[in-house]
Design a protein around this motif. Sequence first.
Motif, PDB file in Angstrom:
ATOM      1  N   PHE A 162      77.549  -7.797  75.580  1.00 29.59           N
ATOM      2  CA  PHE A 162      78.347  -8.712  74.775  1.00 29.59           C
ATOM      3  C   PHE A 162      77.686  -8.903  73.411  1.00 29.59           C
ATOM      4  N   GLY A 163      78.115  -8.108  72.447  1.00 27.04           N
ATOM      5  CA  GLY A 163      77.497  -8.148  71.132  1.00 27.04           C
ATOM      6  C   GLY A 163      78.270  -8.945  70.097  1.00 27.04           C
ATOM      7  N   LEU A 164      79.489  -9.337  70.421  1.00 25.63           N
ATOM      8  CA  LEU A 164      80.291 -10.083  69.447  1.00 25.63           C
ATOM      9  C   LEU A 164      79.710 -11.483  69.235  1.00 25.63           C
ATOM     10  N   PRO A 165      79.885 -12.020  68.034  1.00 24.80           N
ATOM     11  CA  PRO A 165      79.267 -13.313  67.694  1.00 24.80           C
ATOM     12  C   PRO A 165      80.058 -14.508  68.234  1.00 24.80           C
ATOM     13  N   ARG A 166      80.075 -14.642  69.537  1.00 24.92           N
ATOM     14  CA  ARG A 166      80.697 -15.798  70.190  1.00 24.92           C
ATOM     15  C   ARG A 166      79.811 -16.179  71.365  1.00 24.92           C
ATOM     16  N   ASP A 167      79.718 -17.470  71.591  1.00 21.96           N
ATOM     17  CA  ASP A 167      78.889 -17.975  72.674  1.00 21.96           C
ATOM     18  C   ASP A 167      79.337 -17.379  74.010  1.00 21.96           C
ATOM     19  N   ILE A 168      78.412 -16.782  74.738  1.00 27.79           N
ATOM     20  CA  ILE A 168      78.735 -16.117  76.003  1.00 27.79           C
ATOM     21  C   ILE A 168      79.175 -17.129  77.055  1.00 27.79           C
ATOM     22  N   ASP A 169      78.570 -18.298  77.080  1.00 27.59           N
ATOM     23  CA  ASP A 169      78.973 -19.317  78.049  1.00 27.59           C
ATOM     24  C   ASP A 169      80.430 -19.719  77.829  1.00 27.59           C
ATOM     25  N   LEU A 175      87.013 -17.058  80.959  1.00 27.50           N
ATOM     26  CA  LEU A 175      87.286 -16.163  82.085  1.00 27.50           C
ATOM     27  C   LEU A 175      87.698 -16.984  83.310  1.00 27.50           C
ATOM     28  N   VAL A 176      86.935 -18.021  83.619  1.00 27.22           N
ATOM     29  CA  VAL A 176      87.231 -18.848  84.785  1.00 27.22           C
ATOM     30  C   VAL A 176      88.564 -19.572  84.595  1.00 27.22           C
ATOM     31  N   ALA A 177      88.831 -20.047  83.383  1.00 30.55           N
ATOM     32  CA  ALA A 177      90.119 -20.696  83.109  1.00 30.55           C
ATOM     33  C   ALA A 177      91.270 -19.700  83.297  1.00 30.55           C
ATOM     34  N   GLY A 178      91.042 -18.456  82.922  1.00 26.41           N
ATOM     35  CA  GLY A 178      92.055 -17.428  83.125  1.00 26.41           C
ATOM     36  C   GLY A 178      92.308 -17.161  84.600  1.00 26.41           C
ATOM     37  N   LEU A 179      91.252 -17.145  85.394  1.00 31.49           N
ATOM     38  CA  LEU A 179      91.424 -16.989  86.839  1.00 31.49           C
ATOM     39  C   LEU A 179      92.203 -18.164  87.416  1.00 31.49           C
ATOM     40  N   ASP A 180      91.857 -19.372  86.986  1.00 35.65           N
ATOM     41  CA  ASP A 180      92.555 -20.566  87.452  1.00 35.65           C
ATOM     42  C   ASP A 180      94.047 -20.468  87.117  1.00 35.65           C
ATOM     43  N   ALA A 181      94.370 -20.084  85.898  1.00 32.04           N
ATOM     44  CA  ALA A 181      95.782 -19.965  85.493  1.00 32.04           C
ATOM     45  C   ALA A 181      96.490 -18.899  86.322  1.00 32.04           C
ATOM     46  N   ALA A 182      95.832 -17.793  86.572  1.00 31.76           N
ATOM     47  CA  ALA A 182      96.438 -16.729  87.372  1.00 31.76           C
ATOM     48  C   ALA A 182      96.687 -17.204  88.802  1.00 31.76           C
TER      49      ALA A 182
END
Length: 189
Positions: A162-169, A175-182
């Motif tokens: 993960f090299g993009l400049p965004r906080d990994i946490d 990701l978890v919110a996406g799983l919840d929505a799915a």
Amino acid sequence: MPRAGLTPQTVVREAARLADEVGYDRLTLAALAGRLGVALPSLYKHVKGADALHQKLAALATAEIATVLTGAAAGRAGDDALRAVATAYRAYAHRHPGRYPATQRAPDPADPDHVAAAERAVGAIYAILFGYGLTGDAAVDATRMFRAAVHGFVTLEAAGGFGLPRDIDRSFDELVAGLDAAYRSWRSR
């Protein structure tokens, strides 16, 4: 004659510690023998070979992660349970970078402890999914989705992917919110 105090269980526990230090792929019988202060042939009194060692390490690591996941899920439901279990899964991978890859090995049907540990780990996920109304084939599919998503994330994270400049946490939270929505929308599909 085996070294005093050396048992198959102590060999596997030391292999787990060594794997965390040097990496799962670099865990060898020779390195383990050196760590234990025994000649390589002496290890064969405790473990049948490299594949048997890796299988026993997989059983140990699977039991550990099952305990972590069931503990994280206890007393929680819905997205709270999903977030707690996903976070615990990721934390285990961070704490045990060498033994975590061993959790990905399918249980050996001849090892009832490994099978039971795998069932406990999957059971923790199934319990969460039941709260979303997912059972049967849907629960199998949703469990595979959870595993693929979270395992993929932690594997990429461990590899520095993960090299993009965004906080990994923050990305993990999404990701978890996406799983919840799915999972919430599963029945409407």
